[in-house]
Design a protein around this motif. Structure first.
Motif, PDB file in Angstrom:
ATOM      1  N   CYS A   1      30.398  21.151   2.631  1.00 23.36           N
ATOM      2  CA  CYS A   1      31.195  22.264   2.140  1.00 23.36           C
ATOM      3  C   CYS A   1      30.363  23.090   1.178  1.00 23.36           C
ATOM      4  N   CYS A   2      30.640  24.348   1.173  1.00 29.85           N
ATOM      5  CA  CYS A   2      29.943  25.258   0.275  1.00 29.85           C
ATOM      6  C   CYS A   2      30.991  25.956  -0.573  1.00 29.85           C
ATOM      7  N   SER A   3      30.961  25.746  -1.882  1.00 25.41           N
ATOM      8  CA  SER A   3      31.912  26.418  -2.745  1.00 25.41           C
ATOM      9  C   SER A   3      31.163  27.157  -3.843  1.00 25.41           C
ATOM     10  N   SER A   4      31.851  28.076  -4.487  1.00 23.47           N
ATOM     11  CA  SER A   4      31.230  28.869  -5.534  1.00 23.47           C
ATOM     12  C   SER A   4      32.120  28.902  -6.758  1.00 23.47           C
ATOM     13  N   HIS A   5      31.494  29.057  -7.890  1.00 22.12           N
ATOM     14  CA  HIS A   5      32.223  29.234  -9.137  1.00 22.12           C
ATOM     15  C   HIS A   5      31.780  30.555  -9.740  1.00 22.12           C
ATOM     16  N   LEU A   6      32.743  31.284 -10.224  1.00 21.93           N
ATOM     17  CA  LEU A   6      32.512  32.614 -10.742  1.00 21.93           C
ATOM     18  C   LEU A   6      32.856  32.612 -12.221  1.00 21.93           C
ATOM     19  N   LYS A   7      31.940  33.024 -13.075  1.00 22.71           N
ATOM     20  CA  LYS A   7      32.189  33.081 -14.514  1.00 22.71           C
ATOM     21  C   LYS A   7      32.227  34.549 -14.904  1.00 22.71           C
ATOM     22  N   MET A   8      33.343  34.940 -15.511  1.00 23.66           N
ATOM     23  CA  MET A   8      33.502  36.332 -15.898  1.00 23.66           C
ATOM     24  C   MET A   8      33.709  36.418 -17.402  1.00 23.66           C
ATOM     25  N   ALA A   9      33.256  37.508 -17.980  1.00 25.39           N
ATOM     26  CA  ALA A   9      33.347  37.696 -19.424  1.00 25.39           C
ATOM     27  C   ALA A   9      34.792  37.687 -19.905  1.00 25.39           C
ATOM     28  N   TYR A  10      35.700  38.172 -19.104  1.00 27.21           N
ATOM     29  CA  TYR A  10      37.092  38.298 -19.544  1.00 27.21           C
ATOM     30  C   TYR A  10      38.030  37.306 -18.883  1.00 27.21           C
ATOM     31  N   ALA A  11      37.489  36.259 -18.309  1.00 24.66           N
ATOM     32  CA  ALA A  11      38.342  35.279 -17.631  1.00 24.66           C
ATOM     33  C   ALA A  11      37.699  33.900 -17.666  1.00 24.66           C
TER      34      ALA A  11
ATOM     35  N   ASN B   1      36.549  30.321 -15.727  1.00 26.18           N
ATOM     36  CA  ASN B   1      35.879  30.102 -14.452  1.00 26.18           C
ATOM     37  C   ASN B   1      36.870  30.281 -13.310  1.00 26.18           C
ATOM     38  N   VAL B   2      36.432  30.911 -12.264  1.00 32.53           N
ATOM     39  CA  VAL B   2      37.245  31.084 -11.069  1.00 32.53           C
ATOM     40  C   VAL B   2      36.571  30.288  -9.968  1.00 32.53           C
ATOM     41  N   ALA B   3      37.268  29.313  -9.424  1.00 30.33           N
ATOM     42  CA  ALA B   3      36.707  28.489  -8.357  1.00 30.33           C
ATOM     43  C   ALA B   3      37.166  29.039  -7.011  1.00 30.33           C
ATOM     44  N   CYS B   4      36.247  29.231  -6.127  1.00 31.14           N
ATOM     45  CA  CYS B   4      36.564  29.684  -4.776  1.00 31.14           C
ATOM     46  C   CYS B   4      36.474  28.471  -3.856  1.00 31.14           C
ATOM     47  N   PRO B   5      37.487  28.274  -3.035  1.00 29.80           N
ATOM     48  CA  PRO B   5      37.532  27.058  -2.214  1.00 29.80           C
ATOM     49  C   PRO B   5      36.352  26.961  -1.242  1.00 29.80           C
TER      50      PRO B   5
ATOM     51  N   GLU C   1      40.159  40.399  -6.309  1.00 29.71           N
ATOM     52  CA  GLU C   1      39.131  41.095  -5.518  1.00 29.71           C
ATOM     53  C   GLU C   1      37.794  40.359  -5.591  1.00 29.71           C
ATOM     54  N   LEU C   2      37.435  39.879  -6.766  1.00 27.07           N
ATOM     55  CA  LEU C   2      36.177  39.134  -6.905  1.00 27.07           C
ATOM     56  C   LEU C   2      36.228  37.824  -6.131  1.00 27.07           C
ATOM     57  N   GLU C   3      37.375  37.159  -6.151  1.00 26.31           N
ATOM     58  CA  GLU C   3      37.523  35.933  -5.364  1.00 26.31           C
ATOM     59  C   GLU C   3      37.322  36.230  -3.882  1.00 26.31           C
TER      60      GLU C   3
ATOM     61  N   ILE D   1      33.947  35.808   0.991  1.00 28.23           N
ATOM     62  CA  ILE D   1      33.152  36.382   2.087  1.00 28.23           C
ATOM     63  C   ILE D   1      31.712  35.869   2.008  1.00 28.23           C
ATOM     64  N   GLY D   2      31.168  35.795   0.788  1.00 29.20           N
ATOM     65  CA  GLY D   2      29.830  35.225   0.604  1.00 29.20           C
ATOM     66  C   GLY D   2      29.774  33.775   1.035  1.00 29.20           C
ATOM     67  N   ASN D   3      30.802  33.006   0.672  1.00 36.23           N
ATOM     68  CA  ASN D   3      30.868  31.600   1.101  1.00 36.23           C
ATOM     69  C   ASN D   3      30.880  31.488   2.614  1.00 36.23           C
ATOM     70  N   ALA D   4      31.650  32.343   3.264  1.00 29.27           N
ATOM     71  CA  ALA D   4      31.731  32.308   4.730  1.00 29.27           C
ATOM     72  C   ALA D   4      30.369  32.621   5.345  1.00 29.27           C
ATOM     73  N   ALA D   5      29.693  33.639   4.813  1.00 28.09           N
ATOM     74  CA  ALA D   5      28.373  34.005   5.346  1.00 28.09           C
ATOM     75  C   ALA D   5      27.368  32.877   5.148  1.00 28.09           C
ATOM     76  N   GLY D   6      27.325  32.303   3.951  1.00 23.14           N
ATOM     77  CA  GLY D   6      26.395  31.210   3.678  1.00 23.14           C
ATOM     78  C   GLY D   6      26.699  29.988   4.515  1.00 23.14           C
ATOM     79  N   SER D   7      27.976  29.680   4.655  1.00 20.17           N
ATOM     80  CA  SER D   7      28.391  28.518   5.445  1.00 20.17           C
ATOM     81  C   SER D   7      28.029  28.693   6.913  1.00 20.17           C
ATOM     82  N   LEU D   8      28.316  29.853   7.457  1.00 21.59           N
ATOM     83  CA  LEU D   8      28.019  30.140   8.863  1.00 21.59           C
ATOM     84  C   LEU D   8      26.515  30.047   9.137  1.00 21.59           C
ATOM     85  N   THR D   9      25.718  30.489   8.177  1.00 20.69           N
ATOM     86  CA  THR D   9      24.265  30.455   8.335  1.00 20.69           C
ATOM     87  C   THR D   9      23.739  29.038   8.522  1.00 20.69           C
ATOM     88  N   THR D  10      24.417  28.058   7.958  1.00 20.86           N
ATOM     89  CA  THR D  10      23.924  26.669   8.032  1.00 20.86           C
ATOM     90  C   THR D  10      24.187  25.996   9.374  1.00 20.86           C
TER      91      THR D  10
END
Length: 83
Positions: free
Chosen positions: A2-12, A14-18, A57-59, A64-73
């Motif tokens: 599985c490929c997951s990402s975590h997003l750290k934003m100045a005003y929020a 951590n946002v975890a993307c499944p 929107e960022l999630e 979409i990035g997760n899907a692209a990276g996952s598909l590439t593998t």
């Protein structure tokens, strides 16, 4: 795997993307595909649009990035011999 990402934003917090499940054959280029997809989505927006992106929107962009990276593998990258 599985490929997951975590997003750290100045005003929020951590946002975890499944993660996206994929049968990984070769991870070469997965990061490049992830960042290419993410930056493609962001660069298509104007500066005011980027500055006002919501968490949702960022999630979506990271998903979409997760899907692209996952598909590439899922395929073997041919080895190119550079001389």
């Amino acid at each position: 795997g599985c490929c997951s990402s975590h997003l750290k934003m100045a005003y929020a917090d951590n946002v975890a993307c499944p993660p996206i499940a994929a049968y990984a054959v070769d991870t070469t280029g997965a990061g490049d595909a992830f960042w290419g997809a993410v930056l493609s989505r962001i660069s298509a927006k104007s500066l005011p649009q980027i500055q006002s992106l919501s968490i949702k929107e960022l999630e979506r962009i990271v998903d979409i990035g997760n899907a692209a990276g996952s598909l590439t593998t899922t395929k073997k990258v041919p080895f190119l011999l550079c001389q």
